[in-house]
Design a protein around this motif. Structure first.
Motif, PDB file in Angstrom:
ATOM      1  N   UNK A  40       4.600  26.284   3.476  1.00  0.00           N
ATOM      2  CA  UNK A  40       3.961  26.890   2.309  1.00  0.00           C
ATOM      3  C   UNK A  40       3.528  28.293   2.673  1.00  0.00           C
ATOM      4  N   UNK A  41       3.936  29.259   1.862  1.00  0.00           N
ATOM      5  CA  UNK A  41       3.574  30.660   2.099  1.00  0.00           C
ATOM      6  C   UNK A  41       2.596  31.068   1.015  1.00  0.00           C
ATOM      7  N   UNK A  42       1.410  31.493   1.440  1.00  0.00           N
ATOM      8  CA  UNK A  42       0.403  31.881   0.458  1.00  0.00           C
ATOM      9  C   UNK A  42      -0.047  33.299   0.738  1.00  0.00           C
ATOM     10  N   UNK A  43      -0.520  33.969  -0.296  1.00  0.00           N
ATOM     11  CA  UNK A  43      -1.078  35.311  -0.152  1.00  0.00           C
ATOM     12  C   UNK A  43      -2.559  35.222  -0.480  1.00  0.00           C
ATOM     13  N   UNK A  44      -3.363  35.894   0.310  1.00  0.00           N
ATOM     14  CA  UNK A  44      -4.811  35.865   0.116  1.00  0.00           C
ATOM     15  C   UNK A  44      -5.193  36.119  -1.343  1.00  0.00           C
ATOM     16  N   UNK A  45      -6.127  35.308  -1.836  1.00  0.00           N
ATOM     17  CA  UNK A  45      -6.653  35.412  -3.202  1.00  0.00           C
ATOM     18  C   UNK A  45      -5.620  35.126  -4.288  1.00  0.00           C
ATOM     19  N   UNK A  46      -4.497  34.568  -3.923  1.00  0.00           N
ATOM     20  CA  UNK A  46      -3.536  34.079  -4.916  1.00  0.00           C
ATOM     21  C   UNK A  46      -3.557  32.560  -4.861  1.00  0.00           C
ATOM     22  N   UNK A  47      -4.365  31.939  -5.742  1.00  0.00           N
ATOM     23  CA  UNK A  47      -4.503  30.488  -5.681  1.00  0.00           C
ATOM     24  C   UNK A  47      -3.196  29.773  -6.046  1.00  0.00           C
ATOM     25  N   UNK A  48      -3.054  28.576  -5.586  1.00  0.00           N
ATOM     26  CA  UNK A  48      -1.884  27.782  -5.946  1.00  0.00           C
ATOM     27  C   UNK A  48      -2.260  26.313  -6.079  1.00  0.00           C
ATOM     28  N   UNK A  49      -1.395  25.591  -6.755  1.00  0.00           N
ATOM     29  CA  UNK A  49      -1.607  24.160  -6.966  1.00  0.00           C
ATOM     30  C   UNK A  49      -0.526  23.381  -6.229  1.00  0.00           C
ATOM     31  N   UNK A  75      -3.164  10.763   2.070  1.00  0.00           N
ATOM     32  CA  UNK A  75      -3.903  11.831   1.404  1.00  0.00           C
ATOM     33  C   UNK A  75      -3.692  13.079   2.251  1.00  0.00           C
ATOM     34  N   UNK A  76      -3.287  14.173   1.605  1.00  0.00           N
ATOM     35  CA  UNK A  76      -2.936  15.378   2.371  1.00  0.00           C
ATOM     36  C   UNK A  76      -4.143  16.295   2.520  1.00  0.00           C
ATOM     37  N   UNK A  77      -4.235  16.914   3.684  1.00  0.00           N
ATOM     38  CA  UNK A  77      -5.305  17.866   3.988  1.00  0.00           C
ATOM     39  C   UNK A  77      -4.639  19.138   4.518  1.00  0.00           C
ATOM     40  N   UNK A  78      -5.079  20.292   4.033  1.00  0.00           N
ATOM     41  CA  UNK A  78      -4.609  21.546   4.625  1.00  0.00           C
ATOM     42  C   UNK A  78      -5.636  21.963   5.670  1.00  0.00           C
ATOM     43  N   UNK A  79      -5.233  21.854   6.918  1.00  0.00           N
ATOM     44  CA  UNK A  79      -6.122  22.083   8.058  1.00  0.00           C
ATOM     45  C   UNK A  79      -6.464  23.567   8.152  1.00  0.00           C
ATOM     46  N   UNK A  80      -7.768  23.865   8.026  1.00  0.00           N
ATOM     47  CA  UNK A  80      -8.208  25.257   8.146  1.00  0.00           C
ATOM     48  C   UNK A  80      -8.381  25.958   6.821  1.00  0.00           C
ATOM     49  N   UNK A  81      -8.087  25.253   5.713  1.00  0.00           N
ATOM     50  CA  UNK A  81      -8.210  25.880   4.394  1.00  0.00           C
ATOM     51  C   UNK A  81      -9.617  25.697   3.856  1.00  0.00           C
ATOM     52  N   UNK A  82     -10.151  26.746   3.233  1.00  0.00           N
ATOM     53  CA  UNK A  82     -11.442  26.621   2.578  1.00  0.00           C
ATOM     54  C   UNK A  82     -11.194  26.217   1.133  1.00  0.00           C
ATOM     55  N   UNK A 102      -3.329  16.035  -7.633  1.00  0.00           N
ATOM     56  CA  UNK A 102      -3.171  17.480  -7.733  1.00  0.00           C
ATOM     57  C   UNK A 102      -4.320  18.163  -7.004  1.00  0.00           C
ATOM     58  N   UNK A 103      -4.004  19.075  -6.086  1.00  0.00           N
ATOM     59  CA  UNK A 103      -5.030  19.808  -5.350  1.00  0.00           C
ATOM     60  C   UNK A 103      -4.881  21.290  -5.623  1.00  0.00           C
ATOM     61  N   UNK A 104      -6.003  22.004  -5.581  1.00  0.00           N
ATOM     62  CA  UNK A 104      -5.908  23.462  -5.760  1.00  0.00           C
ATOM     63  C   UNK A 104      -6.435  24.181  -4.535  1.00  0.00           C
ATOM     64  N   UNK A 105      -5.757  25.274  -4.194  1.00  0.00           N
ATOM     65  CA  UNK A 105      -6.036  26.035  -2.981  1.00  0.00           C
ATOM     66  C   UNK A 105      -6.297  27.487  -3.362  1.00  0.00           C
ATOM     67  N   UNK A 106      -7.553  27.965  -3.234  1.00  0.00           N
ATOM     68  CA  UNK A 106      -7.879  29.339  -3.643  1.00  0.00           C
ATOM     69  C   UNK A 106      -7.268  30.396  -2.719  1.00  0.00           C
ATOM     70  N   UNK A 107      -7.001  30.049  -1.465  1.00  0.00           N
ATOM     71  CA  UNK A 107      -6.492  31.013  -0.469  1.00  0.00           C
ATOM     72  C   UNK A 107      -7.397  32.239  -0.352  1.00  0.00           C
ATOM     73  N   UNK A 108      -8.683  32.051  -0.594  1.00  0.00           N
ATOM     74  CA  UNK A 108      -9.650  33.151  -0.490  1.00  0.00           C
ATOM     75  C   UNK A 108     -10.181  33.201   0.935  1.00  0.00           C
ATOM     76  N   UNK A 109      -9.301  33.536   1.845  1.00  0.00           N
ATOM     77  CA  UNK A 109      -9.664  33.583   3.261  1.00  0.00           C
ATOM     78  C   UNK A 109      -8.661  34.454   3.993  1.00  0.00           C
ATOM     79  N   UNK A 110      -9.038  34.833   5.224  1.00  0.00           N
ATOM     80  CA  UNK A 110      -8.189  35.742   6.001  1.00  0.00           C
ATOM     81  C   UNK A 110      -6.825  35.120   6.330  1.00  0.00           C
ATOM     82  N   UNK A 111      -5.858  35.995   6.524  1.00  0.00           N
ATOM     83  CA  UNK A 111      -4.521  35.567   6.942  1.00  0.00           C
ATOM     84  C   UNK A 111      -4.627  34.673   8.174  1.00  0.00           C
TER      85      UNK A 111
END
Ligand code: C2O
Ligand code: CU
Length: 491
Positions: A67-76, A108-115, A135-144
């Motif tokens: 999964x590739x995420x960009x900071x402050x771009x939330x995803x579901x 149950x899935x956990x993203x290790x290190x995600x706030x 359904x889980x939501x990930x704000x990605x409001x954290x450092x790279x």
């Protein structure tokens, strides 16, 4: 088992692609990319000369898609359990949370290190059976940072991850992308884990002598897999590469080095970039720890370099010039890391690792703060406050300790008097504090708590109030009481 080395190319997990867009109540007025991660049983060859191995994986692959995420771009992400009804690894029904009245297969899935918020964090008891999804939501409001996702189901996490339920989750941000670090196809996750593999290709999980209680306290494999392959090779160009090393093993720690005395430059740890690059001959990773390293193959056209775990070569890089040039250089500094001041902590929690509070209990059980998982919450930091956690290791082993939700800094490790602790629960130090090494001076989410030491960390508890967990990341320990809930209280 002697297998030919370096005959299979290193697999690069596919990039996860959104399946659509969806609104979510946490992000009013927005359409968010929606990913779907379906857990499926499948078979794959772990090596050219081995029969196909039955595994479980997200998206039917092991490791699962990146999964590739960009900071402050939330995803579901919709996590869907499409696994069979029966487990293929030995469940211990005497373990809390894995009793016979529960479905065998639970995930149950956990993203290790995600706030993330409590409802999306993969609380171990919020598992679901085959045919269900969440359904889980990930704000990605954290450092790279190099994060990873994996299963977290109560009492069987060690078996579900061992079966293959894991993958990489990478967050990028502008600051990191402006540094000119190797990117694109020169930026690769390298997920390491070991497995017990028999000649017939089957995965084995060790069991105790007691068929009614098969749990074992550790699980070390006979084969180390790199992105799910045994002894793979990777063709590289004479330039710099960024490898994101992830230790996804149940128990084993890895000591990685390169052949020919080639050094690795570590640029990041669990929660992103270090303040400055650190040149290393050897990179040690305990389970769940990550290290991003840059390897420079410049001027090495035609050469082969092996990646070693201790003395064993587990992977080979083959340098071949294809005419592309690397124009970037390594920056002298990567980012500013402000050290958290111990004086800013409102509390110093002294927490034992591996203590028994009931003398009659199982001799093999390890606990946190002398408490079982099911005891009422004792760790209840208040939102936006800073705390120190002093973890007193009473056992003879190192335990990689992980807190969900927060990133932390390592303050020190300090030897203490075990007898004084056992006599009167008093903490008596027997030597000076040992400061963290340069590669431990960045932000972390998992820390090695050495035997005979008090390992002290400091964290600011930012995030959404609610229930999270902290635990040992040796998966056998985590599954058998070395995990506790914590409650983030509202400010
Ligand atoms: Cu890597 Cu609680 O997890
Ligand atoms: Cu442990």
């Amino acid at each position: 088992m002697t297998l030919a080395r370096f005959v299979d190319p290193l697999p690069l997990p596919a990039l996860a692609k959104p399946v659509g867009q969806r609104a979510h109540p946490a992000y009013p007025g927005k359409q968010l990319p929606l990913y779907r991660m379906e857990m499926r049983a499948f078979k794959t060859q772990l090596h050219r000369d081995l029969p196909a191995t039955p595994l479980w994986g997200y998206g039917g692959t092991f490791p699962g898609p990146t999964l590739l995420a960009q900071r402050n771009h939330p995803l579901l992400i919709e996590w869907a359990n499409a696994l069979p009804e029966k487990h293929f690894l030995p469940i211990d029904h005497t373990i809390h949370g894995a009793e016979r009245d529960k479905p065998q297969v639970r995930t149950v899935a956990h993203v290790h290190g995600a706030r993330v918020s409590p409802s999306s964090d993969g609380y171990p008891e919020e598992w679901f059976a085959p045919g269900h999804a969440t359904l889980s939501h990930y704000p990605n409001a954290q450092d790279a940072a190099t994060l990873w996702y994996h299963d977290h189901a109560m009492g069987i996490t060690r078996l579900n991850i061992y079966a293959g339920l894991l993958g990489a989750y990478l967050i990028h941000d502008d600051a990191e992308q402006s540094l000119g670090l190797p990117s694109g196809d020169c930026d690769l996750p390298l997920i390491l884990c070991d497995r017990l593999i028999a000649k017939d290709g089957q995965l084995y999980y060790p069991v105790s002598d007691d068929p009614q209680a098969p749990w074992v306290s550790e699980c070390n494999g006979n084969a180390i897999l790199c992105n799910g392959k045994l002894f793979p090779f990777l063709e590289v160009e004479p330039r710099r590469y960024r490898l994101r090393l992830i230790n996804a093993a149940n128990t084993r720690f890895y000591e990685m080095s390169l052949s020919g005395g080639l050094s690795l430059t570590q640029i990041a740890s669990d929660q992103g970039l270090l303040a400055a690059p650190v040149s290393r001959q050897r990179v040690t990773l305990y389970p769940a720890e990550r290290a991003d390293v840059v390897i420079d193959f410049s001027g090495m056209d035609g050469k082969h370099v092996q990646l070693r775990q201790q003395a064993e070569a587990i992977m080979e890089f083959r340098v071949r010039d294809r005419g592309r040039r690397d124009t970037g250089t390594m920056p002298a500094t990567l980012r500013t890391i402000e050290r958290l001041a111990p004086a800013s902590a409102v509390r110093d929690r002294v927490l034992s690792l591996g203590e028994q509070d009931d003398a009659g209990g199982s001799a093999m059980m390890m606990m946190l703060g002398g408490k079982h998982w099911s005891a009422p919450v004792t760790e209840d930091p208040r939102q936006d406050t800073t705390e120190i956690w002093s973890m007193v290791n009473l056992t003879g082993d190192a335990h990689p300790m992980h807190l969900h939700l927060v990133r932390f800094q390592v303050l020190e490790r300090r030897p203490f008097d075990l007898f004084a602790w056992n006599e009167s629960k008093t903490l008596k130090y027997t030597g000076p504090a040992i400061p963290p090494t340069p590669e431990e001076m960045g932000w972390k989410d998992t820390v090695r708590a050495d035997p005979g030491m008090v390992t002290r960390i400091i964290a600011r508890f930012e995030g959404e109030p609610g229930r999270y967990v902290w635990h040992c990341h040796l998966l056998e320990h985590e599954d058998n009481e070395m995990m506790r809930p914590f409650q983030l209280l509202p400010a």
